[in-house]
Design an enzyme around this catalytic site. Sequence first.
Site, PDB file in Angstrom:
ATOM      1  N   HIS A 195      -2.420  44.959  11.593  1.00 42.22           N
ATOM      2  CA  HIS A 195      -1.985  46.336  11.381  1.00 42.22           C
ATOM      3  C   HIS A 195      -1.013  46.504  10.212  1.00 42.22           C
ATOM      4  O   HIS A 195      -1.010  47.538   9.572  1.00 42.22           O
ATOM      5  CB  HIS A 195      -1.319  46.817  12.679  1.00 42.22           C
ATOM      6  CG  HIS A 195      -1.173  48.289  12.803  1.00 42.22           C
ATOM      7  ND1 HIS A 195      -2.236  49.130  13.032  1.00 42.22           N
ATOM      8  CD2 HIS A 195      -0.081  49.085  12.755  1.00 42.22           C
ATOM      9  CE1 HIS A 195      -1.810  50.376  13.132  1.00 42.22           C
ATOM     10  NE2 HIS A 195      -0.503  50.381  12.960  1.00 42.22           N
ATOM     11  N   SER A 222       0.156  53.044   9.524  1.00 40.63           N
ATOM     12  CA  SER A 222      -0.099  53.489  10.884  1.00 40.63           C
ATOM     13  C   SER A 222       0.000  55.011  10.972  1.00 40.63           C
ATOM     14  O   SER A 222      -0.673  55.711  10.219  1.00 40.63           O
ATOM     15  CB  SER A 222       0.870  52.791  11.839  1.00 40.63           C
ATOM     16  OG  SER A 222       0.444  52.940  13.177  1.00 40.63           O
ATOM     17  N   ASP A 227      -7.217  44.389  13.153  1.00 35.71           N
ATOM     18  CA  ASP A 227      -6.419  45.411  13.830  1.00 35.71           C
ATOM     19  C   ASP A 227      -7.272  46.096  14.891  1.00 35.71           C
ATOM     20  O   ASP A 227      -8.348  46.611  14.587  1.00 35.71           O
ATOM     21  CB  ASP A 227      -5.948  46.430  12.788  1.00 35.71           C
ATOM     22  CG  ASP A 227      -5.161  47.571  13.398  1.00 35.71           C
ATOM     23  OD1 ASP A 227      -4.638  47.407  14.511  1.00 35.71           O
ATOM     24  OD2 ASP A 227      -5.068  48.617  12.749  1.00 35.71           O
TER      25      ASP A 227
END
Length: 477
Positions: free
Chosen positions: A453, A215, A401
């Site tokens: 994610h 991320s 995601d």
Amino acid sequence: MLTFTKVVAALAATAALISLPVHGRQMRKKDIHARQLEAAKRFQATAPIRRQAVQNITFSNPAASKFFVDGKSIPEVDFDVGPSWSGLLPISGNKSETRQLFFWFFPPGPQGSSEDLIFWTNGGPGCSSMEGLVQENGPFSWSTGTAKPIQNQFSWTNLSSVLWVEQPVGTGFSQGTPNIKNEDDVAAQLVGFLQQFLIVFPEMKNKKLYLTGESYAGTYVPSSLSFDVVQEQIPAVNFVKKYENVFSFNQSFMTELEQINAKCNYTGYSDKFLTYPPKGLLPLPNGSTRTPKGCDVWDTIFNAALTINPAFNIYRIFDTFPILWDVLGFPGSFEQEQTPLYFNRTDVKKAIHAPLNVDWKECSDIDVFPKGDASLPPAFTVLPNVIEKSNRTVIVHGLADFILIAEGMTWNGLQGFQKPIANDSFLVDGVGALGTTHTERGLTYFEVELSGHMVPQYSPKAAFQIMQYLMGFRETP
């Protein structure tokens, strides 16, 4: 120095191996169960198994002893995860330094290399790397919906030593007041911390270092590719069309989205500019890095998705009710109230030498960049240089995601990939094709099907295999 950035994940390993009906009749429950067990055995056939770590690991600096964690005494973990070391270390050698970062370090298991060290950080910015340890790639796993920790057969400690660090200041158990302005400040804090770490654990010097994260760690590590308007806004409607049966929007709302796309110059952007080979740098659709007023199609989609599915999870769009209980209190798009969170338990804090007076949260309420991160996306600055100077660089994207959407970047003298990425299957041992992969000029890119994610959490076997490739333990992706 090698760099691996995980920007996503999610996996249903056995789902594709179960089919209904069979011979025109519904399968009986015991038949379904038998096939599930068979599929699970195939999935695990090539899996590494986390066993008790070697117990004779020592460090020459006596200061290391105060960080020692007994692997048989971690609360709720009813098996021995082997020795580890955790606690707070300052970000500089200055005696007046009060800013400290929290770490948890595990040496390799019996199958792991003693010559390598993996560094892992979560993103946010301001989200704790203890999430990565406990729910993604650590030696024990306490994922959402599970009653207690279990052994993680895909722990990255089966590859080498792993160092999980809560950073920057303001994250997790870390100490001090955030004052960073950009990624140079982040790097300075981390380098200072690592210098102190190597003083306490000098035997870790001269190891091959692999920088990994997910991320916003794609900015820390780095590897976020572009501005939000390019990575979130422009591809959002196409993402909805790809997963139209998941979003289940009616036609009138889809028409509204198309109108916003057209008004904001998003329509046809990908067809025009995402070409192979690229024609040049990706242009900003309205001449600005900011999303113009009335053009926030991503938030429009998110709000509508929550109306249809209040459990809609931007990190993995397949999630529905019930929302699974999470020991860390943050399983998806929004926080859950859990009392106490695992890392707020006094016995846990004492076991890992964490400060007792800290109210730990998976993602900090404190803005770790008080005035925002002033850095340009690394794709425009440091990432190309990282690729050019590394033996291998890996970027991973989970296709389920919604917070980061796959859709350039210049390195080794050229802009982006020169050939399409969808031609090479990503083959996961014991599973089969689980997405696509493509390698050019030192960069390997993976797209993982069914993955949201957090790749090591939702697609642990795929993430483990990717790390094997990055570290040179397997020659092909």
